[in-house]
Structures are given as C-alpha cells and as structure tokens.
Design an enzyme around this catalytic site. Sequence first.
Site, PDB file in Angstrom:
ATOM      1  N   SER A   1       8.018   1.838  -1.830  1.00 43.39           N
ATOM      2  CA  SER A   1       6.667   2.284  -1.566  1.00 43.39           C
ATOM      3  C   SER A   1       5.756   1.605  -2.578  1.00 43.39           C
ATOM      4  O   SER A   1       6.224   0.815  -3.404  1.00 43.39           O
ATOM      5  CB  SER A   1       6.670   3.789  -1.721  1.00 43.39           C
ATOM      6  OG  SER A   1       5.383   4.263  -1.569  1.00 43.39           O
TER       7      SER A   1
ATOM      8  N   LYS B   1      -4.075  -3.324   3.812  1.00 41.45           N
ATOM      9  CA  LYS B   1      -2.989  -2.351   3.963  1.00 41.45           C
ATOM     10  C   LYS B   1      -3.144  -1.708   5.333  1.00 41.45           C
ATOM     11  O   LYS B   1      -4.027  -0.876   5.557  1.00 41.45           O
ATOM     12  CB  LYS B   1      -3.067  -1.288   2.866  1.00 41.45           C
ATOM     13  CG  LYS B   1      -1.894  -0.328   2.907  1.00 41.45           C
ATOM     14  CD  LYS B   1      -1.849   0.534   1.669  1.00 41.45           C
ATOM     15  CE  LYS B   1      -0.635   1.444   1.634  1.00 41.45           C
ATOM     16  NZ  LYS B   1      -0.541   2.339   2.770  1.00 41.45           N
TER      17      LYS B   1
HETATM   18  S1  IVH Z   1       4.132  -4.061   0.662  1.00 43.10           S
HETATM   19  C1  IVH Z   1       7.286  -3.308  -2.249  1.00 43.10           C
HETATM   20  N1  IVH Z   1       2.064  -4.765   2.135  1.00 43.10           N
HETATM   21  O1  IVH Z   1       2.138   0.699   2.923  1.00 43.10           O
HETATM   22  C2  IVH Z   1       6.130  -3.415  -1.364  1.00 43.10           C
HETATM   23  N2  IVH Z   1       2.920  -2.582   2.392  1.00 43.10           N
HETATM   24  O2  IVH Z   1       3.439   2.426   0.377  1.00 43.10           O
HETATM   25  C3  IVH Z   1       6.314  -2.695  -0.129  1.00 43.10           C
HETATM   26  N3  IVH Z   1       1.781  -1.264   4.107  1.00 43.10           N
HETATM   27  O3  IVH Z   1       4.672   2.164   4.188  1.00 43.10           O
HETATM   28  C4  IVH Z   1       5.148  -2.639   0.768  1.00 43.10           C
HETATM   29  N4  IVH Z   1       0.338  -2.802   4.716  1.00 43.10           N
HETATM   30  O4  IVH Z   1       4.411   0.000   5.379  1.00 43.10           O
HETATM   31  C5  IVH Z   1       2.912  -3.782   1.826  1.00 43.10           C
HETATM   32  N5  IVH Z   1       0.293  -5.563   3.395  1.00 43.10           N
HETATM   33  C6  IVH Z   1       1.135  -4.579   3.084  1.00 43.10           C
HETATM   34  C7  IVH Z   1       1.104  -3.319   3.729  1.00 43.10           C
HETATM   35  C8  IVH Z   1       2.011  -2.343   3.349  1.00 43.10           C
HETATM   36  C9  IVH Z   1       0.769  -1.565   4.919  1.00 43.10           C
HETATM   37  C10 IVH Z   1       2.448   0.040   4.082  1.00 43.10           C
HETATM   38  C11 IVH Z   1       3.934  -0.063   4.095  1.00 43.10           C
HETATM   39  C12 IVH Z   1       4.389   1.144   3.327  1.00 43.10           C
HETATM   40  C13 IVH Z   1       3.195   1.522   2.530  1.00 43.10           C
HETATM   41  C14 IVH Z   1       3.455   1.263   1.061  1.00 43.10           C
END
Ligand code: IVH
Length: 795
Positions: A85, A129
């Site tokens: 997360s 995000k």
């Molecule tokens: S990176 C170690 N990039 O946000 C990094 N997450 O709490 C892992 N999410 O449920 C996530 N857009 O599905 C990353 N561009 C993005 C994202 C993203 C949405 C979501 C992901 C996760 C939450 C992270």
Amino acid sequence: MTTSARQAAERIAALRSEIDAHNYRYYVLDEPTIPDAEYDRLFNELKALEAEHPELITPESPTQRVGGAALSAFGEVRHEVPMLSLGNAFAEEDLREFDRRVREGLADQLPAGDLFGGGAEVEYSCEPKLDGLAVSLLYENGVLVRGATRGDGSTGEDISANVRTVRNIPLKLQGSGWPARLEVRGEVFMSKAGFEQMNARQLESGGKTFANPRNAAAGSLRQLDPRVTASRPLEFCAYGIGLVEGELPGTHYDILQALKGWGLPISRELKLARGVEECLAYYRNIGERRQSLAYEIDGVVFKVNSLAWQRELGFRAREPRWAIAHKFPASEELTELLDVEFQVGRTGAVTPVARLRPVQVAGVTVSNATLHNMDEVARLGLMIGDTVIVRRAGDVIPQVMAVVLERRPADARPVRIPEHCPVCGSQVERTQLVRRSKSGRANVSEGAVYRCVGRLSCAAQLKQSIIHFVSRRAMDIEGLGDKIVEQLVDSGLVSSPADLYSLSYEQVVALEGFADLSTRNLLASIEASRTPSLARFIYALGIPDVGEETAKVLARSLGSLARIQQALPEVLTYLPDIGAEVAYEIRNFFDDGHNRSVIARLLEHIRLQDEGEVHAEFAASVSLGDFLARLEIPFIAATGAQKLADKAGSLEGVIALSQDWLELSQLKGLNEKARQSLREFFAAPANVARARAIERQLLDFGMHWSCEKRVVEGLPLAGQTWVLTGTLEAMSRDQAKARLEGLGAKVAGSVSAKTACVVAGPGAGSKLAKAGELGIRILDEEQFLALLAEHGLGV
Ligand code: IVH
C-alpha cells in the site's frame, strides 16, 4: 496501567474493530458504508495512538496489514511479491517531509548537502492515483496466465476469467524482449462516462446502481460470472511491476514505457519531476484538471525513479519508503440531514432539498443538496436526522449519495411531501407520467414529480417564470436580476411577464436600490426587448421540455407563432428532433387558456422580428406514405403504407379504398391482417376526422405532398431522382435524404434509367454497380458534401 494508558487501549480496541468491519464491507462486500475520508480519519487516529503507545501494537492491527480477506468463492492467489500500500500525504508539508526522508535515506548516494540541509534533488516519477481496484496480471512468455486482486496484500483472489474481459488488458504482449515471467500491476477502474452509462442502464433494467465509479469497478470485477464483468465498461492502467524473471530497465519511468511498448496501457499523465517543488507543481496542475479528466482520481503518486535507490530505501511495515500518495481533499463526507424543505420551480415542480449540517467537502462548505424528487428520497431510504454521505464533484451541485443506516437515531422522522404548496398554499398533486407512441397514444403511469397547481398565481412559479423570461438567452432584459424580479413580484407590480412592459418610471424608482439612472437603464432594456426573434420568444415562454434548441427548430421550421400555436402534435412530430412527448407538451401549453391570455397580452407589447414561411426542407419532406405510416394503423408499417399511397394517391383515396373490399383485396403487398386493420381503422369516424385534421393542417402549412410541386419548383435539384447507397460518415441516411429533398430532389431506393445521380459511400454494392452500367453520375461522400455546401447546406 495508568488511566490514560487504559483509555488508550480501549480506544485502540474500539478503533480496530470498527476499521476491521469497514474493511470487510469495503474489500469483501464492495459495499462501504462510510466515505474514504471518514475511514482515513479512523485509521489515522489509530496510527497516532499506536505511535504514542508502541507497546500496544499487535500483528493483527489494521495498521499492520492491508485489510480484507479473499472471497471464498474465488480461488486464492499468493502474491510472491507482496502487493503493498502507499503512505499518504495530505498537506504540501507532508510531501516536503517525505522528500526530506528520501534524501536522508539516500544520503550516501546523493552529492553532499549544503549547510541548510539541501542537496541534490531526487528524480520522481509522477502519476495520477486512480480510484479503482488494484490488480495483478501475470504474463508467462508474453501470455496472460493469471489475474488477481490485491486481497490482503499477500493473498488475493483469482479473477483470471474476469480480467480477460477487460478490453484494454492485452491477452498477449506485443513486441519482444519481455521477461519470461512478468507480473504487471495496475488499477482497474471505470471512467466517469462509463459509470454514468452503466448506472443508467442498471436503472432501466431494475438492477443495482452504484454510488461511485470505484464501487462500480470493484463490484463489476468481482463478479462470479465473467459475462457480467464483460458487460461493464472497465479499464486498466498499469503503474508498476511485481514478480520479474528477466531483464527490465533501471528506472520506474523506463519500465512503464517498456510496458507501454508491450501493449499495456499506462497513464497519459506520467511525468518525471526533479525535486519536491516540481512534484508540487505536478500535484497542483493535475488538481486543477481533476474534474475534466475522464476518470476519477483521489490524488497523485510520487515514486523515486531509480530502482537502485528504491532498493536502498526499502520498506517500512506495509509501505515503501520510496513512494507516497499525495491526496486531494476528499470529495465525499459524512454529515447530518437536519431537515428536508420543499422548493417550487418554474413549472410548479415541488422539489425536496436537503438541509445539512454544514460540512467541508473538497474545500467547499456544503449545507444544502438537491434530492431531485420523492422517488430519489425513497430510493435513498432517507429520514430526517440521518447521517448521510454527501459528495461533490467539481462544479456539480452536491449530492446525497447514501444513508449510513447504523447511525440512524431513534427519533429519525420520515420525509413527507406537503399536501399544500409551501409558497402559495395551493394543492400539490402527483404528476402523471405520459409515455406516447409515435401516433401519440398515451400510456399513463405515476410520475416522480409533484406539482403545485397554483401556476402564475403561485409567487414561486411566477418569479421563476419571469426570471426565465428575462434571462440572457430568452428575452435578454439586461439589469433585471433575480432580486429585482422578487421585488417586482412581492410588491405586486408584476403578476405576469406582460406586466413588465407596463412598468412606469415612478413604480421602478420607488423600488429599493433604484435611483434615477438605474431606473432609466432598466426601462430602456425592457424597451429594447420588444422585438425579439421568434425563437427567443418561444424559448422565453418556458414551455415544458422546450429548450433553446427545440425553440429554434420550431421557429425555423414553422416560421410563425400562429402556426406553432395551432400545430397539432402529429404535425409537430414531423419536425426534426421533436418526439411525441414534447409535441404533446407544446400542444398542452398552447391549449391552456391562461397561457393563451398571457401570450395575447404579451403580443400587445411585442413585435416578433422574423416571421415567415414554413421552411422548404420540411415542406418537401412530407409524403403521403410517411403520413399514412405515422397514423400507426396496426399491422401497417412503412412499406405497406407506401404501397397504399402509390395505389390511392391521396388520403381520400385511401379512405375510399379501405372501405372497398374488392379493390383492397387486389392490392398486392398487404396481407389479410393489414387489410382488415386498415378497414377497421377508417371505419371509425374519430380516426377519419383526426387524419383529415392533420392533412388539413399540413395543407395549410404548405407541408402537404400535393404542395410539393409548388415548393419544389425552382429548387436546384427539382425534378431529379437521387439514390443513396453505402454508408456515409458525416451524416445518417435520413439526414442526407432530408437535405436532398430540401434541394428539391426525390430520393429513391433503387437505381433505374431515370436516376439522376447516385451518392455512394463505403460498402456500396449492387446499386453502385448498376449505376456504373447505366452510366449514371456517381458522387462519393466528399463530392456530395461539397455539393451540399455549394447550396448552403452543411453537415
Ligand atoms: S503504486 C508500492 N501507483 O493506490 C506501490 N498505486 O495504496 C504500490 N493506486 O490500492 C502502489 N493509482 O491500487 C500506485 N499510480 C498508482 C496508483 C496506485 C492507484 C492505488 C493502488 C493501491 C493504492 C495504494
């Protein structure tokens, strides 16, 4: 244990069980009962308490895992590389703090810092995000072999069958050079438009609707039946990788570009930023464009770009130290429904409005929200005193999304529609919903709207009507704002739009806020509005369902107020984009004695600028066959109607034919059922009378087929027969036909020696071939459009 430690332990236990319950609803049931912002608050409170009392942290605490367990009905997938997360930043300071920690962690790698703690800046990869559902896709030798949800981060659900239905997830990677095993991670989400369309469809079919695109995406992806998933507008966007067996580039940005090269969708907003200030600029820029993006985002994500540095920084509990989510202010919040009041609109609709305990939503204080109508109140199951979720998306009016049932107080009260208008005391009636077939046959059911029957005797309706009447796109009376309209109505000076034209200098100057100059200005702009165009005047009348466009169509096609006022609904439906329901609204409006007298009084003061003839295009577009088809005689559709028209030549001919059994039985192309139906239809005097009345009006208006010659003569394509074949890109066949007819041509279905010209789009077949054989002139779409343009007809 001290009292405060005991209190902390109790609060921690309570928070954990509440968060666990919400996690279950959110992750497992896809039915969260509180907005993310509220969840974040609980979570942050727990985190803070645990930071103060580290001895109370247990491995089961929600802060120590991602949350949610796999649904038993799907197979389980163990994530060899856990799905993590992200930590959150809310304020700019949080992000600066994150950047400081990153640089601290990389102290050995970065050039030496200066005295102020500054130093070389870190390169970050920046992405939106997305607000959807995290998904892992496993490719083996370039083939998609498995799809999984995040689940609790170490075990997720096997949703392979479902991810395969997501249109932008490649089943095979393209190109070459991909690692033998490659786990792609990203977000499955639904665009705003896809979400709206899906909800509309669900509403129509009586299915479940979703509160927001995130829930809709999650609910759609976690369907046991992949066919359901396939029918939903889901999309995927890759943002990272998990397991890799093989070679990949050394930076996050380059990896995403490689994924893109292999056919995986990545964000179009992906950017590199050097240092925290550029990150903040990215955050602000995306924040400004947030509402205009096609999908919902709840923040942006910053990741240290170098993979070597990511490894160096490592992880803390469940979050990487090299990445952070910088969140936007929440667009959903909880608040209390203090009361429901009822507003009366221009057409008398009595609309429930929620009075809310003021709450900040996405940076704006919200204290009211429209509830649309009583069906919506019932759908939400709303009671006064309830805790509700309010949502604000951009400039959109705040909306009540749902009730948090578990917070309903014992003394919650039901919402009741008042029996009498809160403004004028007239009766409030439930409207009827009238759905009409083409011929206007009515199917009546209960509508969702309640209406005050007071009309212009109701001050609320009067004010709104006048506000509409004077508005910029209507009569455009400058300087007559809402407040002044209220004063004019409240003082009794104006009780109908026509009264505006009798206002005297003395009456206006006596109003609050008026002096000599402002009075003369207002009277001058009222004066200047006395010669409106017909379209503006029609729009200003505020006929239900008649917006600016419909008003223009009415004015342009029928040319005069008298014709519009008299037009039978059947005749109105000949005009472009006017359906039976609108046609009847227009008819009802002009049938109303009160409306007629308001219009008559207005016409004592107003001179319409541009009245004229019925537009040639429509005049020429009515044929006897079409006329007969529109009568909706059972079992007689377009072809049957055309046969009848060809045979009988006139309405009277058809009526006579219908009662002449012998003649009728010899008519080819009509079966027994159709003949029977035709005979019965015209045996009924009411049907004959209606058909004749419509015909008479079409004649009066010059829209009758026998007037065609007169209208058509002198038109550039008069006397020519054209044929359309293949598909046209710029317009539909019907539109092309209407334009040709507007130029005087007849449009036929088949090519013969008499054909003057064939318009052939792609896919044209035998007709084109025949035209070629006969040496008939052939136009492609481009040439056809050029011809139309020459005659002043555009697309
Ligand atoms: S990176 C170690 N990039 O946000 C990094 N997450 O709490 C892992 N999410 O449920 C996530 N857009 O599905 C990353 N561009 C993005 C994202 C993203 C949405 C979501 C992901 C996760 C939450 C992270």
